[in-house]
Design a protein around this motif. Structure first.
Motif, PDB file in Angstrom:
ATOM      1  N   SER A 169       0.844  -1.210   0.000  1.00 41.12           N
ATOM      2  CA  SER A 169       0.000   0.000   0.000  1.00 41.12           C
ATOM      3  C   SER A 169       0.867   1.243   0.000  1.00 41.12           C
ATOM      4  CB  SER A 169      -0.884   0.058   1.238  1.00 41.12           C
ATOM      5  OG  SER A 169      -1.535  -1.128   1.441  1.00 41.12           O
ATOM      6  N   GLN A 170       1.928   1.217   0.828  1.00 45.27           N
ATOM      7  CA  GLN A 170       2.788   2.387   0.964  1.00 45.27           C
ATOM      8  C   GLN A 170       3.393   2.781  -0.396  1.00 45.27           C
ATOM      9  OE1 GLN A 170       6.383   1.641   3.132  1.00 45.27           O
ATOM     10  NE2 GLN A 170       7.226   3.630   2.626  1.00 45.27           N
TER      11      GLN A 170
ATOM     12  N   GLU B  57       2.689   6.175  -2.576  1.00 46.11           N
ATOM     13  CA  GLU B  57       3.748   7.127  -2.897  1.00 46.11           C
ATOM     14  C   GLU B  57       3.918   7.319  -4.397  1.00 46.11           C
ATOM     15  OE1 GLU B  57       7.359   7.068  -0.663  1.00 46.11           O
ATOM     16  OE2 GLU B  57       6.401   6.024   0.995  1.00 46.11           O
TER      17      GLU B  57
ATOM     18  N   GLN C 106      15.506  -2.450   7.683  1.00 44.95           N
ATOM     19  CA  GLN C 106      14.955  -1.456   8.602  1.00 44.95           C
ATOM     20  C   GLN C 106      13.900  -2.052   9.521  1.00 44.95           C
ATOM     21  OE1 GLN C 106      14.310   1.344   5.473  1.00 44.95           O
ATOM     22  NE2 GLN C 106      15.633   2.824   6.469  1.00 44.95           N
ATOM     23  N   TYR C 107      13.456  -3.232   9.199  1.00 44.52           N
ATOM     24  CA  TYR C 107      12.480  -3.909  10.055  1.00 44.52           C
ATOM     25  C   TYR C 107      13.156  -4.869  11.030  1.00 44.52           C
ATOM     26  CZ  TYR C 107       8.722  -2.093   7.146  1.00 44.52           C
ATOM     27  OH  TYR C 107       7.837  -1.260   6.498  1.00 44.52           O
TER      28      TYR C 107
ATOM     29  N   TYR D 124      -3.166   6.301   8.678  1.00 47.51           N
ATOM     30  CA  TYR D 124      -2.282   5.300   8.066  1.00 47.51           C
ATOM     31  C   TYR D 124      -0.943   5.930   7.709  1.00 47.51           C
ATOM     32  CZ  TYR D 124      -4.003   7.142   3.556  1.00 47.51           C
ATOM     33  OH  TYR D 124      -4.345   7.942   2.500  1.00 47.51           O
TER      34      TYR D 124
ATOM     35  N   TYR E 150       1.083   6.575   5.184  1.00 46.45           N
ATOM     36  CA  TYR E 150       1.344   7.611   4.191  1.00 46.45           C
ATOM     37  C   TYR E 150       0.759   8.952   4.618  1.00 46.45           C
ATOM     38  CZ  TYR E 150       1.627  10.073  -0.227  1.00 46.45           C
ATOM     39  OH  TYR E 150       1.911  11.001  -1.197  1.00 46.45           O
TER      40      TYR E 150
ATOM     41  N   HIS F 298       9.979   7.962   4.518  1.00 51.01           N
ATOM     42  CA  HIS F 298       8.917   6.965   4.650  1.00 51.01           C
ATOM     43  C   HIS F 298       9.478   5.607   5.079  1.00 51.01           C
ATOM     44  CE1 HIS F 298       5.747   9.239   2.125  1.00 51.01           C
ATOM     45  NE2 HIS F 298       6.469  10.044   2.860  1.00 51.01           N
ATOM     46  N   ASN F 299      10.665   5.309   4.580  1.00 50.13           N
ATOM     47  CA  ASN F 299      11.299   4.023   4.932  1.00 50.13           C
ATOM     48  C   ASN F 299      11.637   3.930   6.415  1.00 50.13           C
ATOM     49  OD1 ASN F 299      11.170   3.355   2.326  1.00 50.13           O
ATOM     50  ND2 ASN F 299      13.337   3.739   1.882  1.00 50.13           N
ATOM     51  N   THR F 300      11.770   5.077   7.039  1.00 54.13           N
ATOM     52  CA  THR F 300      12.067   5.094   8.474  1.00 54.13           C
ATOM     53  C   THR F 300      10.766   5.044   9.260  1.00 54.13           C
ATOM     54  OG1 THR F 300      13.834   6.612   7.884  1.00 54.13           O
ATOM     55  CG2 THR F 300      13.418   6.334  10.225  1.00 54.13           C
TER      56      THR F 300
ATOM     57  N   TYR G  16       7.681   3.708   8.626  1.00 54.21           N
ATOM     58  CA  TYR G  16       6.917   2.457   8.736  1.00 54.21           C
ATOM     59  C   TYR G  16       7.503   1.465   9.758  1.00 54.21           C
ATOM     60  CZ  TYR G  16       3.747   3.819   5.030  1.00 54.21           C
ATOM     61  OH  TYR G  16       2.778   4.455   4.306  1.00 54.21           O
ATOM     62  N   PRO G  17       8.823   1.213   9.701  1.00 58.41           N
ATOM     63  CA  PRO G  17       9.377   0.320  10.734  1.00 58.41           C
ATOM     64  C   PRO G  17       9.223   0.899  12.146  1.00 58.41           C
ATOM     65  CG  PRO G  17      10.916   0.540   8.911  1.00 58.41           C
ATOM     66  CD  PRO G  17       9.843   1.547   8.696  1.00 58.41           C
TER      67      PRO G  17
ATOM     68  N   LEU H  39       6.776   2.811  13.192  1.00 60.09           N
ATOM     69  CA  LEU H  39       5.373   2.600  13.610  1.00 60.09           C
ATOM     70  C   LEU H  39       5.187   1.187  14.161  1.00 60.09           C
ATOM     71  CD1 LEU H  39       3.397   4.335  10.707  1.00 60.09           C
ATOM     72  CD2 LEU H  39       3.528   5.084  13.078  1.00 60.09           C
ATOM     73  N   ARG H  40       5.800   0.227  13.489  1.00 61.45           N
ATOM     74  CA  ARG H  40       5.699  -1.173  13.951  1.00 61.45           C
ATOM     75  C   ARG H  40       6.353  -1.340  15.324  1.00 61.45           C
ATOM     76  NH1 ARG H  40       3.931  -4.933  10.610  1.00 61.45           N
ATOM     77  NH2 ARG H  40       4.839  -6.566  11.867  1.00 61.45           N
TER      78      ARG H  40
ATOM     79  N   GLU I 215       4.212   0.063  17.941  1.00 65.70           N
ATOM     80  CA  GLU I 215       3.065  -0.840  18.156  1.00 65.70           C
ATOM     81  C   GLU I 215       3.497  -2.008  19.055  1.00 65.70           C
ATOM     82  OE1 GLU I 215       1.597  -2.715  14.643  1.00 65.70           O
ATOM     83  OE2 GLU I 215      -0.184  -3.446  15.655  1.00 65.70           O
TER      84      GLU I 215
ATOM     85  N   PRO J 130      -6.030  -2.228   0.839  1.00 70.16           N
ATOM     86  CA  PRO J 130      -6.113  -2.324   2.303  1.00 70.16           C
ATOM     87  C   PRO J 130      -5.078  -1.431   2.985  1.00 70.16           C
ATOM     88  CG  PRO J 130      -5.204  -4.337   1.345  1.00 70.16           C
ATOM     89  CD  PRO J 130      -5.560  -3.459   0.215  1.00 70.16           C
ATOM     90  N   ARG J 131      -5.509  -0.782   4.039  1.00 67.71           N
ATOM     91  CA  ARG J 131      -4.588   0.124   4.728  1.00 67.71           C
ATOM     92  C   ARG J 131      -4.562  -0.172   6.225  1.00 67.71           C
ATOM     93  NH1 ARG J 131      -6.161   4.518   0.980  1.00 67.71           N
ATOM     94  NH2 ARG J 131      -4.307   4.903  -0.272  1.00 67.71           N
ATOM     95  N   LYS J 132      -3.382  -0.016   6.791  1.00 70.50           N
ATOM     96  CA  LYS J 132      -3.250  -0.256   8.225  1.00 70.50           C
ATOM     97  C   LYS J 132      -3.318   1.086   8.960  1.00 70.50           C
ATOM     98  CE  LYS J 132      -0.402  -2.896  11.410  1.00 70.50           C
ATOM     99  NZ  LYS J 132       0.929  -3.443  11.658  1.00 70.50           N
TER     100      LYS J 132
ATOM    101  N   TYR K 255      -3.157   3.370  12.376  1.00 69.27           N
ATOM    102  CA  TYR K 255      -2.548   3.407  13.713  1.00 69.27           C
ATOM    103  C   TYR K 255      -3.225   4.467  14.562  1.00 69.27           C
ATOM    104  CZ  TYR K 255       1.326   0.765  11.673  1.00 69.27           C
ATOM    105  OH  TYR K 255       2.086  -0.185  11.052  1.00 69.27           O
TER     106      TYR K 255
END
Lengths: 322, 109
Positions: free
Chosen positions: A29-30, A34, A64-65, B33, B35, B50-52, B54-55, B57-58, B61, B77-79, B81
């Motif tokens: 989705s991301q 974008e 990064q995860y 979400y 984005y 953005h790459n920073t 999302y991880p 946010l996880r 959580e 589908p969107r997650k 928070y």
């Protein structure tokens, strides 16, 4: 878009096992959000290619995860414990069955029961210890080699061609299917190695059922001494099967290489069963034409049909792709 | 890039990193979400890749500072928070600390 699926597949391989699905779903989705924000909803594959090149290499995104580096990569720790649990469970069950059968064969006297109960934890400890050691070594090696083979891709100037060249494999069996296979294969491996007497027991029961009717004897009984030798090859074949399912769980994809491995494994398996059918020292008491050997003949025929069906499926699929 | 620019860039990065968690907690009082959160942070002047995000946010959580849910009603589908009760407590404490630090630095200026 195929490129996005190839990219996500490449990221997925490096993600922690337990959260792969969710991270990929979110990443999907991301990326689309974008790309649409930059190029509009009707973006082209070229737009996506430019975007992904600057977005980062799959390995960099996946990293990064993760947190720190461990002996076993965080990508595989969940899977490692998952497989370990399956194997321990299968061992506990099979050794308990082995103990009960041994008691039944020797008679349920107090001595035999006590002896069996004392031996069970020792056997279990030894078997679990061995599995733990081999599984850990395997996962350390997987972590080392799979984490190093694409180190170049971590650089900022990575090439999207690396992703474009990925062949998305066939649909794979479900995780449940692979987990169940590992469980039952381990179960079979231990039972066959620990209690080959089960075969004699089965032979006696089948014979008893027949002799009760008309004094008929099946013949072609298994010579347990020769069976110990054959068991080495059967064990290797089962282990190759377990390895196949573990790789499926690790990669989450039936790659071309794994598909070839599967076909070779099936071929060797069929060959082994035919070998068992014609290995004369394995049988005693040739009273009838085929006797108890019929069990192996049936398995051999099924394995051969299975193997050729697999080959035909592959040929049809490759023709469709052309 | 000169040596001074490099050092400055690194120090700025560290400064910003320290404020990221608080910025996220302050912007997740309503379900949002990834984005759209990145957009609102950027509009507020918080630069975050953005790459920073999302991880991160996880991770938040996992620390129970945020809770999430999937909205599958649309084609994509969107997650979503949202700050948890625990996240609110932490955000309040962090805000107090931030104000204290701000006063301290202001006294030094």
């Amino acid at each position: 878009m195929k490129l996005l699926q190839q990219y996500l597949y490449s990221v997925r391989k490096h993600l922690p096992y337990s959260s792969r699905d969710e991270i990929i779903k979110e990443l999907n989705s991301q990326i689309q959000d974008e790309v649409e924000a930059i190029y509009g909803p009707d973006y082209t594959e070229k737009d996506l290619e430019i975007f992904l090149t600057t977005f980062g290499s799959p390995r960099k995104i996946a990293n990064q995860y993760k947190s720190n580096r461990y002996i076993i990569s965080p990508t595989y720790t969940d899977l490692y414990f998952f497989i370990l649990k399956i194997i321990v469970l299968a061992m506990a069950l099979s050794l308990t069955i082995a103990m009960i059968v041994e008691m039944a064969l020797a008679g349920f006297t107090l001595d035999n029961v006590l002896n069996g109960l004392i031996q069970l934890p020792t056997r279990l400890f030894a078997a679990v210890g061995q599995s733990f050691m081999w599984l850990t070594i395997a996962f350390i090696l997987i972590s080392r080699y799979r984490d190093h083979d694409e180190e170049i891709a971590l650089d900022d100037d990575w090439d999207i061609k690396e992703v474009k060249s990925i062949q998305l494999g066939e649909k794979i069996p479900s995780k449940l299917e692979s987990s169940m296979s590992i469980f039952f294969l381990t179960l079979a491996l231990i039972i066959m190695n620990f209690i080959p007497e089960l075969i004699t027991l089965a032979e006696n029961n089948i014979d008893f059922a027949f002799t009760n009717v008309d004094g008929f004897k099946l013949g072609h009984y298994i010579n347990l001494e020769a069976f110990q030798f054959v068991m080495i090859f059967i064990s290797i074949s089962i282990l190759l099967d377990i390895v196949y399912h573990i790789i499926l769980l690790i990669t989450g994809q039936l790659s071309k290489r794994l598909s070839i491995y599967y076909t070779v494994k099936e071929f060797l398996g069929a060959l082994l069963i035919w070998g068992i059918v014609f290995y004369a020292p394995l049988y005693v008491d040739y009273e009838n034409l085929i006797g108890f050997r019929a069990v192996f003949v049936i398995i051999a025929v099924i394995s051969t049909i299975d193997f050729f069906a697999e080959i035909i499926k592959k040929i049809v699929r490759s023709k469709k792709m052309i | 890039m000169s040596e001074q620019d490099k050092i400055m860039s690194n120090l700025m990065q560290e400064l910003k990193r320290g404020t990221l968690v608080l910025s996220i907690l302050l912007n997740t009082t309503e379900p949002t979400y990834g984005y759209s959160l990145a957009q609102s942070l950027q509009e507020a002047g918080v630069e975050i890749e953005h790459n920073t995000l999302y991880p991160l946010l996880r991770r938040l959580e996992k620390q129970n500072l945020l809770t999430s849910s999937w909205d599958t009603s649309e084609s994509r589908p969107r997650k979503y928070y949202i700050r948890s009760e625990f996240g609110t407590t932490i955000a309040d404490s962090l805000t107090k600390e931030w104000k204290k630090m701000n006063d301290t630095i202001n006294h030094m200026l």
